[in-house]
Each structure stands twice: as structure tokens, then as C-alpha cells.
Write an enzyme that holds these catalytic residues in place. Structure first.
Site, PDB file in Angstrom:
ATOM      1  N   HIS A   1       0.834  -1.207   0.000  1.00 31.77           N
ATOM      2  CA  HIS A   1       0.000   0.000   0.000  1.00 31.77           C
ATOM      3  C   HIS A   1       0.868   1.256   0.000  1.00 31.77           C
ATOM      4  CE1 HIS A   1      -3.668   2.331   1.334  1.00 31.77           C
ATOM      5  NE2 HIS A   1      -2.705   3.152   1.739  1.00 31.77           N
ATOM      6  N   GLU A   2       1.771   1.342   0.959  1.00 28.53           N
ATOM      7  CA  GLU A   2       2.595   2.546   1.057  1.00 28.53           C
ATOM      8  C   GLU A   2       3.540   2.678  -0.136  1.00 28.53           C
ATOM      9  OE1 GLU A   2       1.684   4.712   3.017  1.00 28.53           O
ATOM     10  OE2 GLU A   2       0.461   3.513   4.378  1.00 28.53           O
TER      11      GLU A   2
ATOM     12  N   HIS B   1       1.774   4.445  -2.928  1.00 27.56           N
ATOM     13  CA  HIS B   1       1.864   5.906  -2.799  1.00 27.56           C
ATOM     14  C   HIS B   1       3.218   6.402  -3.298  1.00 27.56           C
ATOM     15  CE1 HIS B   1      -1.833   6.833  -0.739  1.00 27.56           C
ATOM     16  NE2 HIS B   1      -1.564   6.101   0.323  1.00 27.56           N
TER      17      HIS B   1
ATOM     18  N   HIS C   1       3.503   6.491  -7.019  1.00 27.44           N
ATOM     19  CA  HIS C   1       2.748   7.617  -7.555  1.00 27.44           C
ATOM     20  C   HIS C   1       3.619   8.877  -7.540  1.00 27.44           C
ATOM     21  CE1 HIS C   1      -1.539   9.610  -7.544  1.00 27.44           C
ATOM     22  NE2 HIS C   1      -0.960   9.669  -8.716  1.00 27.44           N
TER      23      HIS C   1
END
Length: 683
Positions: free
Chosen positions: A476-477, A480, A483
Site C-alpha cells: 500500500h505505502e 503511494h 505515484h
């Protein structure tokens, strides 16, 4: 006596260094650096606004450069305050928050600057601005209005005071949680009380006690120890003690009752936000929050959440009833209290699927999971992630990685700080170090932080291992971070995660979690710490069978948080306790004890950026699930689909509206079908 003055060392926050000099930064560096940069920026702005016929290069480029330099000085301070919190650094941080708040508001209320931006926007066709530049201007004009640029002078002054007070209160809210966690340990003196608790958690608790010169075991009030006790401890007294300490941090209840109480802070924050909304002409702060998000109205958000609740709550009620039956019949529990649900759920999972999270953990050494993650982004996007020397870091555990693309071009670098320790904020997060920015001197590549609170390796020489939930957190992290690091946008304000609507910013992070459930990828992520064996098919089969175990209870909890947050900020004068109680009455399935003070630790909305925006997790997950559906249709590692996701979503950052980017990738708007299917709610 010599008249030669001893040369003072350069301020590391102002150093022209490739990466921040984290190990050199001291509390006394913060104010001089910030004061100098703010003064320089104000002087530079005055110069810029004396020009005539301003264009992008004459106004926007220097403004982006000013903001970027300030960010590069302040970002390390924010980061260090979160990961190596100390009294001196905290004081320096708090001293400068009002200065930065004043500066931001001052910029947002500068009518001459606003008129200059509006002039550029009016002439954007004539100036030949590209799509990203147009998005920058549109965002800036919106933010000017949200900063009170149209207000009369007296109301602008009050708006400025509000922003300053909010910044300080939000920082204090987080400090209280850190202090409350540091002030308490669960102390165990009899070995028999440790039954069921994982060995690695026990060993860490023993180490904490020994370091303090104590006998027995001291369990820290952080997530790894909380989870270990709540999920595995057979002793109900331990479960209750840890649960009570966890859910009362920063409140008037629990073992540190009143000492670090956030009650008044929360009331002040809510009152100030409502006053801000009134000044800006909105009925409530939720409307202010949504002005920069995808969702069009608070009604649309509440309808979305209630529609999900209608689908989810019956499933959650069935799950809790089954849990209570199992706990009564198999565990001898007359009542399943809130501090029992994790323990009973783990036992039910084991009974129903012959699967225990603790049984899986030895298969997920941290490095193997990291290697598998890096392999995946290579397959999907053609990226290569290699570890590089990490100097000037804030802790020996910190690692640094470099990312290059399929053409061998450098994309960015990534710091990882993955283990729990004292004076470190709880949870997991990503943050920026540097933004991509094309300057006259060349291209500045992005740098990011990935921070978690995993259980550290033991002293037996074995590597740190992760639960499957931890692996999903890592993915998940890292989503980020991708991105931020893969962006091809050259303007910091819309590069990477910047300029992305808050209810879409979770799309890349949640999207990458889905890969943690694929059989072949799980083989890549696993190697038993003793045998080196990858996760066997029999365990993968059980994992997949159990994937939707208690999914209804999980989603109902998320809906409770989201509706509480929305209603708290939608109803002027709302009382925190009454709003939470009413929301629980409507939504919750598991009863909460009277001492539960969840809201007092809800950093997302009281200290982070999710005020009236916690719904974003569910809103974005609809998009992320639908995006993953494209890979399910084409083949999970289909390179063309991976490159399309990279080109349409990851590389674009905030340079276009997220709905437009999603349609460019998927060929249509998102729908909820894949979201419900991924949670086992499609039947």
C-alpha cells in the site's frame, strides 16, 4: 587575542545537498532556516509582482522554485518530528508552525498575486500553456478563494488567526498520542500470563524490560505489541488492559487519563473549522473539504456510504453472530467484549480454515517481501529498484533505494524506515522528500519516505518477519511512493501525489494491495525463515478461502469512521461523543465499552489531512478495485495493461482530474462491482 571570528557551520536545512543531511539537523537549525527562507520568499514575491506582462516563466516558475526550496527545508523537520521525536525538536517544530501558517495564508490572501494568476488563466490559450500548467492555475485559483482572498481585511485577519491556531492544535493532538503511548507499558511478571503470545513479541517485551533494568516483560503501547496481545493472548486481563490503553490514548479515560487529554483540543479544532467555513460562505466544514475533492457534495458522499452500509451491515451482523456462537461453544466465553474480538476471530479463522496468521508469519521474511515487491513493479512497469548507500540518515535501520525505468533513466529515490521504536509516530505512511521539478539548472528527481511500524528483528539473528496484513501495508505505502516517484510532470504543485484530489489519492496504494492475494506472486514473496520453502499451496488455498473472513465487520468499521467524520464536520456545533455514539448506534455491530475514546486518537481527521474526507479510503477503493479488474481481465502481469496504468495514472500525478485519468485507463467511469466482489459481497 585573534580578531578572526570562528566560521559557523552551514545550516544543514539550507545546504545545497543532493539529499537532506538528516544526521546533521538539530533543533537550533530550524528557526534560522525557516526565518531566512520566508524573508527571502517575501522579498522575491515583491520583485516578481513589479513586472509587467507576466507569463509562466516570469511568475509561475519562480514561485514553484520558492515553494520547492521552502518544502525542502521544512520536510525534513516534519519527518524527524514524526520518527525521532524529542523535546527540543518538538519545540522547534511548534515554534515554526505559526510562521508557516501565516505565510501560507498571506500568500493565499494576496490580492495582487491572485490577479496575476487570474490574468495568466485568462491568457492561457494565448500563452500556449500545456494541460499541466492549466491544472496548476485552476487549482491555485480555487485555493485562493479557499484562503479567503475575497474577504474584507478584518475577516482575512481572523481567517489567518484560525489557520495558525488550527496548525498548532493539530500538532498538539499528535504529540499527546505520542506521549501517551510512551508513558505506558503493559508489565507482565509471570510467564504463565504470556500463553498464546507470539515468541517474537515476547522476546521484544523482554528486551524492553531489560533495557530499562526491569524484570519480566514490558509490552509497548505500539501497534505490533497491541496486535500481538489483542489477537493471540489467552489471558483476558492482558487483552483488556492493552485494549483499554490503546483506545483511550490522549483522552480522559484509561491508564493516562487526563494527562494527555485531547478533548478540549478536538472541540477547539471543530469550532475553528466551522468558523472558517462560515467566513468562506459555506454552511459547514465538510463543504469546504469537498471543494477540492472528486465528490460533488456532502449528500453524494453520505448516499455513497449509506448505500454501502445497506449492502454490508447484514453480512457483518451474520459474522458477529457466528463469532459469538463460536466463542460461547468452543472458547467458553459468555460474552464477546471488544477486547475479545481479535482473539476470538483468530481462533475462529483457525477452526474454520485451519489457518493462523502466526502460522503464516515465518514465510514472510521482510527482505523476501521487499524483493517480491520490487520484482512485481519490474514486471508491471519495467522499473528496477536497487538499494544504494544511505548516508546522513536519522537511524541505523534506514535504507535507501534508487528507481530506474525501462530505458535505464533515473526516476527517483526512496527511504525506508520500517520498524517500530520509541518516540516514533504509530501507523504507516508515505511522505515526500523532494518533488520532481524541471529547473533551468536541470531536472530535480523526486525522493520519498516509506515509513512503517513493523516488529523489528529479534536478537536471535533471525530476520524480521511480517504478517500478511503487514505485507499488504508495505504494498500500500509503496503504491503511494510509486505515484510520487514515477511522475513525469515537471511542476511540483501537480507532480506525483501533489494536486491529486484527496478522495483519489489512495487509488495507487490500494490498487497494489490486490497483488498480495495472487498465488504465483505469494510464492515470490515468501521463503520460510528456517527452511527457505515458499508458501505451500495448501496454505495458499486456505488463505484464499479465508480472504473474505469477517470482511463485513471490517467494512462496517470503515463505514463507522467515515460517517462519523462526515457528520461531525457537516453539523455545526456537533458534539464529538454524541455524534460518535449516534453513528455507532446506526452502524456498529460490535458494542464498544463506555471507556472507548476512539475519536481522541483519530489522527487522520484531527491531525492529518482527512477531515471530512475519511470516506476517501472507500471512495478510492472503488476505483482501485475496478482498475485491478482490468488486470484480472487481461492477465495479472500483462505488460500492456501495466504500462497503461503507469502512463495514465502513476505518471500523470495531479496534472488532470482523477476521473478523467481513470477513464483514460479503464475506458469508462468506475463502478462498485469489483469492489464488492473483492470483499466477497457480490452475492
Amino acid at each position: 587575542m585573534s580578531n578572526t571570528r570562528k566560521q559557523q557551520p552551514a545550516n544543514p536545512l539550507l545546504a545545497d545537498s543532493d539529499l537532506p543531511l538528516f544526521d546533521a539537523i538539530q533543533a537550533e537549525h530550524v528557526s534560522p532556516a525557516i526565518d531566512q527562507l520566508l524573508a527571502d520568499n517575501r522579498a522575491r514575491l515583491s520583485e516578481l509582482l513589479t513586472q509587467e506582462n507576466l507569463d509562466w516563466d516570469g511568475l509561475m516558475q519562480p514561485l514553484e522554485a520558492m515553494d520547492d526550496q521552502l518544502n525542502q527545508a521544512w520536510s525534513p523537520v516534519v519527518h524527524l518530528n514524526a520518527v525521532v521525536n524529542s523535546p527540543a525538536l518538538r519545540d522547534a517544530y511548534n515554534e515554526n508552525i505559526p510562521k508557516l501558517s501565516d505565510y501560507e495564508t498571506e500568500m493565499g490572501q494576496n490580492r495582487q498575486l491572485f490577479d496575476a494568476f487570474r490574468s495568466l488563466a485568462d491568457r492561457q490559450d494565448e500563452l500556449g500553456l500545456d494541460a499541466a500548467q492549466r491544472k496548476v492555475l485552476a487549482d491555485e485559483l480555487r485555493d485562493f478563494r479557499l484562503s479567503g482572498v475575497d474577504l474584507p481585511e478584518d475577516k482575512q485577519a481572523r481567517f489567518k488567526e484560525i489557520q495558525q491556531q488550527l496548525s498548532s492544535l493539530q500538532a498538539k493532538f499528535e504529540e499527546n498520542l505520542i506521549d501517551a503511548a510512551a508513558a505506558w507499558h503493559l508489565k507482565v511478571t509471570e510467564e504463565r500470563q504470556l500463553a498464546g503470545i507470539p515468541d517474537d513479541a515476547i522476546a521484544r517485551a523482554r528486551g524492553i524490560a531489560q533495557e530499562g533494568g526491569h524484570d519480566g516483560w514490558w509490552f509497548a503501547l505500539d501497534f505490533p505489541h497491541y496486535h500481538a496481545i489483542a489477537t493471540h493472548a489467552e489471558n483476558e486481563e492482558l487483552r483488556r488492559a492493552m485494549y483499554e490503553a490503546w483506545v483511550t490514548r490522549g483522552s480522559d479515560q484509561g491508564p493516562t487519563a487526563g494527562t494527555y487529554d485531547n478533548s478540549d483540543i478536538m472541540r477547539e479544532i471543530l469550532a475553528l473549522r466551522q468558523e472558517e467555513a462560515g467566513l468562506l460562505g459555506y454552511d459547514n466544514f465538510a463543504e469546504v473539504s469537498l471543494a477540492s475533492k472528486m465528490a460533488d457534495s456532502t449528500e453524494e458522499v453520505e448516499t455513497f456510504l449509506l448505500r454501502l452500509l445497506e449492502r454490508v451491515k447484514p453480512r457483518a451482523e451474520q459474522e458477529f453472530a457466528a463469532l459469538c456462537d463460536f466463542a460461547r461453544d468452543e472458547l467458553g466465553m459468555k460474552t464477546v467484549n471488544a477486547w475479545d474480538t481479535g482473539f476470538a476471530s483468530e481462533r475462529l479463522r483457525k477452526a474454520r480454515y485451519d489457518l493462523s496468521q502466526q502460522e503464516l508469519k515465518p514465510y514472510f521474511p521482510l527482505q523476501k517481501a521487499i524483493d517480491g515487491l520490487f520484482w512485481l513493479v519490474g514486471e508491471l512497469y519495467g522499473f528496477s529498484v536497487k538499494e544504494t548507500a544511505a548516508s546522513h540518515t536519522w537511524h541505523p535501520d534506514v535504507r535507501l533505494f534508487e528507481i530506474t525505468d525501462a530505458n535505464g533513466e533515473h526516476r527517483g529515490r526512496l527511504y525506508m524506515d520500517l520498524f517500530a521504536r520509541p518516540q516514533k509516530r504509530s501507523g504507516a505512511w508515505m511522505d515526500e522528500v523532494k518533488n520532481r521539478f524541471r529547473k533551468s539548472s536541470g531536472l530535480q528527481h523526486p525522493v520519498a519516505h516509506l515509513v512503517c511500524n513493523f516488529s523489528p528483528p529479534g536478537k536471535d539473528g533471525k530476520p524480521a518477519t511480517l504478517t500478511h496484513d503487514d505485507v499488504q501495508t508495505l504494498f500500500h505505502e509503496f503504491g503511494h511512493c510509486l505515484h510520487h516517484l514515477s511522475t513525469q510532470v515537471d511542476y511540483p504543485s501537480v507532480a506525483g501525489i501533489n494536486g491529486v484530489a484527496w478522495d483519489a489519492v489512495e487509488l495507487p496504494s490500494q490498487f497494489h494491495e490486490n497483488f498480495c492475494w495472487d498465488r504465483d506472486i505469494l510464492k515470490r514473496l515468501t521463503a520460510h525463515v528456517d527452511s527457505g520453502e515458499s508458501l505451500p499451496d495448501v496454505l495458499i488455498d486456505r488463505m484464499l478461502a479465508a480472504r473474505h473472513f469477517n470482511a463485513g465487520l471490517f467494512l462496517v468499521r470503515q463505514l463507522e469512521f467515515a460517517l462519523f467524520d462526515l457528520r461531525l464536520h457537516r453539523q455545526p456545533g456537533a458534539d464529538v461523543g454524541a455524534t460518535l455514539a449516534a453513528t455507532r448506534q446506526e452502524v456498529a455491530v460490535v458494542p464498544a465499552p463506555a471507556f472507548n475514546r476512539f475519536a481522541h486518537g483519530f489522527s487522520h481527521i484531527f491531525a492529518g489531512g482527512y477531515a471530512a474526507g475519511y470516506y476517501s479510503y472507500l471512495w478510492a477503493e472503488v476505483m482501485s478495485s475496478d482498475a485491478f479488474g482490468a488486470f484480472e481481465e487481461a492477465g495479472l502481469l500483462d505488460k500492456a495493461t501495466g504500462r497503461r496504468f503507469l502512463n495514465c495514472i502513476l505518471e500523470k500525478g495531479g496534472s488532470a482530474e482523477p476521473g478523467e485519468l481513470f477513464v483514460a485507463f479503464r475506458g469508462r467511469a468506475a463502478n462498485e462491482d469489483a469492489f464488492l466482489r473483492h470483499h466477497g459481497m457480490d452475492k
